[in-house]
Design a protein around this motif. Structure first.
Motif, PDB file in Angstrom:
ATOM      1  N   ASP A 158       0.829  -1.203   0.000  1.00 60.83           N
ATOM      2  CA  ASP A 158       0.000   0.000   0.000  1.00 60.83           C
ATOM      3  C   ASP A 158       0.867   1.258   0.000  1.00 60.83           C
ATOM      4  O   ASP A 158       2.085   1.192   0.164  1.00 60.83           O
ATOM      5  CB  ASP A 158      -0.972  -0.008   1.184  1.00 60.83           C
ATOM      6  CG  ASP A 158      -0.261   0.009   2.535  1.00 60.83           C
ATOM      7  OD1 ASP A 158       0.966   0.248   2.587  1.00 60.83           O
ATOM      8  OD2 ASP A 158      -0.933  -0.224   3.558  1.00 60.83           O
ATOM      9  N   PRO A 159       0.250   2.453  -0.183  1.00 67.07           N
ATOM     10  CA  PRO A 159       1.037   3.701  -0.230  1.00 67.07           C
ATOM     11  C   PRO A 159       1.900   3.928   1.013  1.00 67.07           C
ATOM     12  O   PRO A 159       3.060   4.337   0.900  1.00 67.07           O
ATOM     13  CB  PRO A 159      -0.041   4.782  -0.363  1.00 67.07           C
ATOM     14  CG  PRO A 159      -1.161   4.093  -1.076  1.00 67.07           C
ATOM     15  CD  PRO A 159      -1.163   2.697  -0.544  1.00 67.07           C
ATOM     16  N   ALA A 160       1.359   3.660   2.201  1.00 71.72           N
ATOM     17  CA  ALA A 160       2.137   3.852   3.426  1.00 71.72           C
ATOM     18  C   ALA A 160       3.359   2.932   3.427  1.00 71.72           C
ATOM     19  O   ALA A 160       4.453   3.325   3.840  1.00 71.72           O
ATOM     20  CB  ALA A 160       1.273   3.582   4.659  1.00 71.72           C
ATOM     21  N   GLY A 161       3.165   1.710   2.951  1.00 77.69           N
ATOM     22  CA  GLY A 161       4.275   0.768   2.873  1.00 77.69           C
ATOM     23  C   GLY A 161       5.345   1.222   1.901  1.00 77.69           C
ATOM     24  O   GLY A 161       6.544   1.035   2.139  1.00 77.69           O
ATOM     25  N   LYS A 162       4.940   1.841   0.809  1.00 77.45           N
ATOM     26  CA  LYS A 162       5.913   2.323  -0.175  1.00 77.45           C
ATOM     27  C   LYS A 162       6.715   3.494   0.376  1.00 77.45           C
ATOM     28  O   LYS A 162       7.932   3.603   0.131  1.00 77.45           O
ATOM     29  CB  LYS A 162       5.194   2.716  -1.467  1.00 77.45           C
ATOM     30  CG  LYS A 162       4.642   1.526  -2.255  1.00 77.45           C
ATOM     31  CD  LYS A 162       3.930   1.968  -3.521  1.00 77.45           C
ATOM     32  CE  LYS A 162       3.380   0.766  -4.287  1.00 77.45           C
ATOM     33  NZ  LYS A 162       2.652   1.177  -5.515  1.00 77.45           N
ATOM     34  N   PHE A 163       6.067   4.403   1.098  1.00 69.31           N
ATOM     35  CA  PHE A 163       6.803   5.522   1.703  1.00 69.31           C
ATOM     36  C   PHE A 163       7.841   5.005   2.699  1.00 69.31           C
ATOM     37  O   PHE A 163       8.953   5.523   2.773  1.00 69.31           O
ATOM     38  CB  PHE A 163       5.840   6.486   2.409  1.00 69.31           C
ATOM     39  CG  PHE A 163       5.208   7.504   1.487  1.00 69.31           C
ATOM     40  CD1 PHE A 163       5.988   8.481   0.871  1.00 69.31           C
ATOM     41  CD2 PHE A 163       3.850   7.485   1.241  1.00 69.31           C
ATOM     42  CE1 PHE A 163       5.418   9.421   0.032  1.00 69.31           C
ATOM     43  CE2 PHE A 163       3.268   8.419   0.394  1.00 69.31           C
ATOM     44  CZ  PHE A 163       4.050   9.391  -0.212  1.00 69.31           C
ATOM     45  N   PHE A 164       7.484   3.974   3.457  1.00 67.25           N
ATOM     46  CA  PHE A 164       8.440   3.411   4.412  1.00 67.25           C
ATOM     47  C   PHE A 164       9.571   2.697   3.684  1.00 67.25           C
ATOM     48  O   PHE A 164      10.727   2.730   4.117  1.00 67.25           O
ATOM     49  CB  PHE A 164       7.731   2.449   5.363  1.00 67.25           C
ATOM     50  CG  PHE A 164       8.577   2.036   6.533  1.00 67.25           C
ATOM     51  CD1 PHE A 164       8.892   2.942   7.532  1.00 67.25           C
ATOM     52  CD2 PHE A 164       9.073   0.755   6.630  1.00 67.25           C
ATOM     53  CE1 PHE A 164       9.685   2.575   8.612  1.00 67.25           C
ATOM     54  CE2 PHE A 164       9.869   0.368   7.711  1.00 67.25           C
ATOM     55  CZ  PHE A 164      10.164   1.289   8.703  1.00 67.25           C
ATOM     56  N   LEU A 165       9.228   2.084   2.548  1.00 61.99           N
ATOM     57  CA  LEU A 165      10.229   1.365   1.758  1.00 61.99           C
ATOM     58  C   LEU A 165      11.301   2.325   1.244  1.00 61.99           C
ATOM     59  O   LEU A 165      12.505   2.029   1.320  1.00 61.99           O
ATOM     60  CB  LEU A 165       9.537   0.669   0.586  1.00 61.99           C
ATOM     61  CG  LEU A 165      10.320  -0.394  -0.183  1.00 61.99           C
ATOM     62  CD1 LEU A 165      10.730  -1.540   0.719  1.00 61.99           C
ATOM     63  CD2 LEU A 165       9.470  -0.928  -1.339  1.00 61.99           C
ATOM     64  N   VAL A 166      10.897   3.486   0.731  1.00 61.13           N
ATOM     65  CA  VAL A 166      11.885   4.433   0.210  1.00 61.13           C
ATOM     66  C   VAL A 166      12.602   5.176   1.333  1.00 61.13           C
ATOM     67  O   VAL A 166      13.625   5.843   1.096  1.00 61.13           O
ATOM     68  CB  VAL A 166      11.242   5.443  -0.770  1.00 61.13           C
ATOM     69  CG1 VAL A 166      10.653   4.721  -1.961  1.00 61.13           C
ATOM     70  CG2 VAL A 166      10.202   6.310  -0.090  1.00 61.13           C
ATOM     71  N   ALA A 167      12.080   5.070   2.567  1.00 60.85           N
ATOM     72  CA  ALA A 167      12.763   5.691   3.704  1.00 60.85           C
ATOM     73  C   ALA A 167      13.940   4.850   4.194  1.00 60.85           C
ATOM     74  O   ALA A 167      14.891   5.382   4.776  1.00 60.85           O
ATOM     75  CB  ALA A 167      11.782   5.912   4.861  1.00 60.85           C
ATOM     76  N   MET A 168      13.900   3.542   3.970  1.00 56.17           N
ATOM     77  CA  MET A 168      14.954   2.658   4.469  1.00 56.17           C
ATOM     78  C   MET A 168      16.351   3.007   3.946  1.00 56.17           C
ATOM     79  O   MET A 168      17.319   3.057   4.715  1.00 56.17           O
ATOM     80  CB  MET A 168      14.608   1.201   4.135  1.00 56.17           C
ATOM     81  CG  MET A 168      13.517   0.603   5.021  1.00 56.17           C
ATOM     82  SD  MET A 168      13.982   0.611   6.769  1.00 56.17           S
ATOM     83  CE  MET A 168      15.370  -0.520   6.744  1.00 56.17           C
ATOM     84  N   PRO A 169      16.519   3.255   2.630  1.00 58.72           N
ATOM     85  CA  PRO A 169      17.856   3.620   2.152  1.00 58.72           C
ATOM     86  C   PRO A 169      18.391   4.894   2.800  1.00 58.72           C
ATOM     87  O   PRO A 169      19.596   5.023   3.022  1.00 58.72           O
ATOM     88  CB  PRO A 169      17.655   3.815   0.639  1.00 58.72           C
ATOM     89  CG  PRO A 169      16.433   3.023   0.314  1.00 58.72           C
ATOM     90  CD  PRO A 169      15.558   3.129   1.514  1.00 58.72           C
TER      91      PRO A 169
END
Length: 481
Positions: free
Chosen positions: A85-96
């Protein structure tokens, strides 16, 4: 005639010393003597060597930034079939961003430990690991945890910035650091829009089901960057690790003040770069292709103007440019908030792209301030000439790693703010309001610490001439940095 002969002799000695150093130390080419503040040395051979190292440093850092921002492109390929979901994608791009920020500290000290050239070769080749990992996991049905691990690996690209900036800082004299560091960082930052443009090309031609084409393009580029570093860059023998300098820098209030300001400039740049496409998709219902066709514009312009920020800071003072920049960033954020509330995509793009340009200018001006501030501190403490320059180099080099690491965490904060805003309000507007408040704080801090009461006085004269400021006024005029 005498000057010409002296210059030729200095050049010959430098090349001889470089060759001797290469023979004495295994693992690459070492230059034994390096004094960029010596005008004769700089004119004879120093500038030529520094420019060569700068050129290939930019290449390696450019590829590093591309890999660091890889998942801002990969998420555009992740349709409903991926189940994120969108929230998951924002967290995904925050990891790097998180991993890259943490790695900036050890990467800073790696230059002195292994040599700038040697570490550039190694850190470039290390980029093959996250690139290969992304190629393996980019398929529907992969678990979210696996995606997070693969995204975290790209953080090594963020670490490249710290080692590259620390290395180039050692090559250039104080009077040229603003332009050199701005060019080095700007050339690296352009790696963000370049990989986003490549993602747009792939989505527009091969379709959103072919993310591995992006990865296939970067494998040979990584190898080329490492090979060029091995063939054309140098290690500086005089640059050594000084753990005492790191401790001293951590105790300096200016290190943490500049970290705050760098969160506002670079943190905004990298955070917006990673999140821009997702904001367009979720707030303005853009398709992956439509989002990709707009995502690269802001990071591209922000990267191109970073050297301009350094040049303006060289000429007018980094503190003045930084303060004006935060005022302008606040105004641009106000435009974005209005457009976000009104759902006006054209106005939103104008405001957001203006924000990108301003983050680039601010990146250049804040990094120029760092060596100037510690040089001013040396004058305040009564140091003169080479003693003051040595103190400034020692503290600024150590501080850059800490400032770069904390600044990069701003990108993490931005992506987490967007994640929370979209999860609770379905819009990025609350996040932009919080960013506006933060820019206001940064502006006030810049004025209070570095510009309040600035004027031409004994300390300013000392800073310009290297002379003692006297007992009556040892407060540096930070507007000059």
């Amino acid at each position: 005639m005498t000057d010409e002969s002296g210059s030729t002799k200095a050049a010959a000695e430098t090349e001889t010393e470089a060759g001797a150093g290469a023979r004495r130390r295994a693992g690459g080419r070492w230059i034994e003597r390096w004094d960029p503040e010596d005008a004769e040395f700089w004119a004879a051979s120093g500038e030529r060597i520094a420019r060569r190292n700068l050129a290939f440093s930019v290449l390696s850092e450019h590829i590093g930034f591309s890999i660091w921002s890889l998942w801002s492109v990969m998420v555009l390929f992740m349709g409903p079939e991926y189940g994120v979901d969108p929230a998951g994608k924002f967290f995904l791009v925050a990891m790097p961003t998180l991993v890259g920020a943490v790695l900036r500290v050890p990467y800073t000290f790696a230059v002195a430990r292994f040599g700038g050239r040697n570490w550039t070769v190694f850190s470039a080749l290390l980029l093959l690991v996250p690139t290969a990992a992304a190629a393996v996991v980019m398929t529907p049905g992969t678990s979210y945890t696996t995606f997070l691990v693969a995204a975290a690996l790209t953080g090594v690209g963020g670490g490249n910035f710290a080692s590259s900036m620390t290395n180039i800082n050692s090559f250039y004299p104080l009077r040229k650091k603003g332009w050199a560091l701005g060019l080095n960082a700007g050339g690296g930052n352009i790696g963000v829009p370049v990989i986003q443009l490549l993602g747009l090309l792939v989505i527009g031609t091969a379709g959103a089901a072919q993310p591995r084409i992006v990865l296939a393009v970067y494998v040979p580029l990584i190898v080329i960057a490492a090979l060029c570093a091995a063939l054309f860059m140098d290690n500086l023998r005089p640059v050594t690790n000084d753990t005492g300098a790191a401790k001293d820098a951590a105790r300096e209030r200016h290190t943490w003040v500049m970290s705050l300001l760098y969160v506002g400039t670079f943190g905004s740049f990298i955070g917006y770069s990673f999140a821009f496409g997702l904001v367009l998709q979720n707030q303005f219902a853009r398709t992956p292709l439509q989002a990709a066709s707009l995502t690269f514009i802001g990071p591209l312009l922000g990267s191109l103007v970073r050297p301009v920020g350094g040049r303006l800071a060289d000429r007018y003072g980094g503190a003045r440019i930084t303060l004006g920049n935060f005022v302008a960033m606040g105004a641009a954020t106000g435009v974005v908030i209005y457009a976000s509330a009104q759902r006006s995509l054209p106005v939103f793009l104008v405001g957001f792209i203006a924000l990108f340009v301003l983050t680039g200018l601010g990146n250049g001006s804040t990094y120029k301030m760092i060596p100037g501030i510690f040089q001013a501190e040396a004058v305040r403490r009564g140091l003169e000439g080479e003693a003051a320059a040595a103190y400034g180099r020692r503290l600024s080099g150590a501080a850059m790693g800490l400032i770069g690491a904390v600044g990069a965490l701003g990108g993490l904060a931005i992506n987490l703010a967007f994640r929370q805003a979209f999860e609770t309000a379905g819009s990025g507007t609350p996040a932009f309001v919080s960013f506006l408040a933060f820019y206001a704080v940064c502006g006030v801090v810049t004025w209070f610490v570095y510009l309040r009461g600035a004027g031409r006085g004994p300390a300013a004269t000392a800073l310009a001439s290297g002379a003692d400021a006297g007992e009556e006024d040892r407060r540096p005029v930070y507007a000059q940095v």
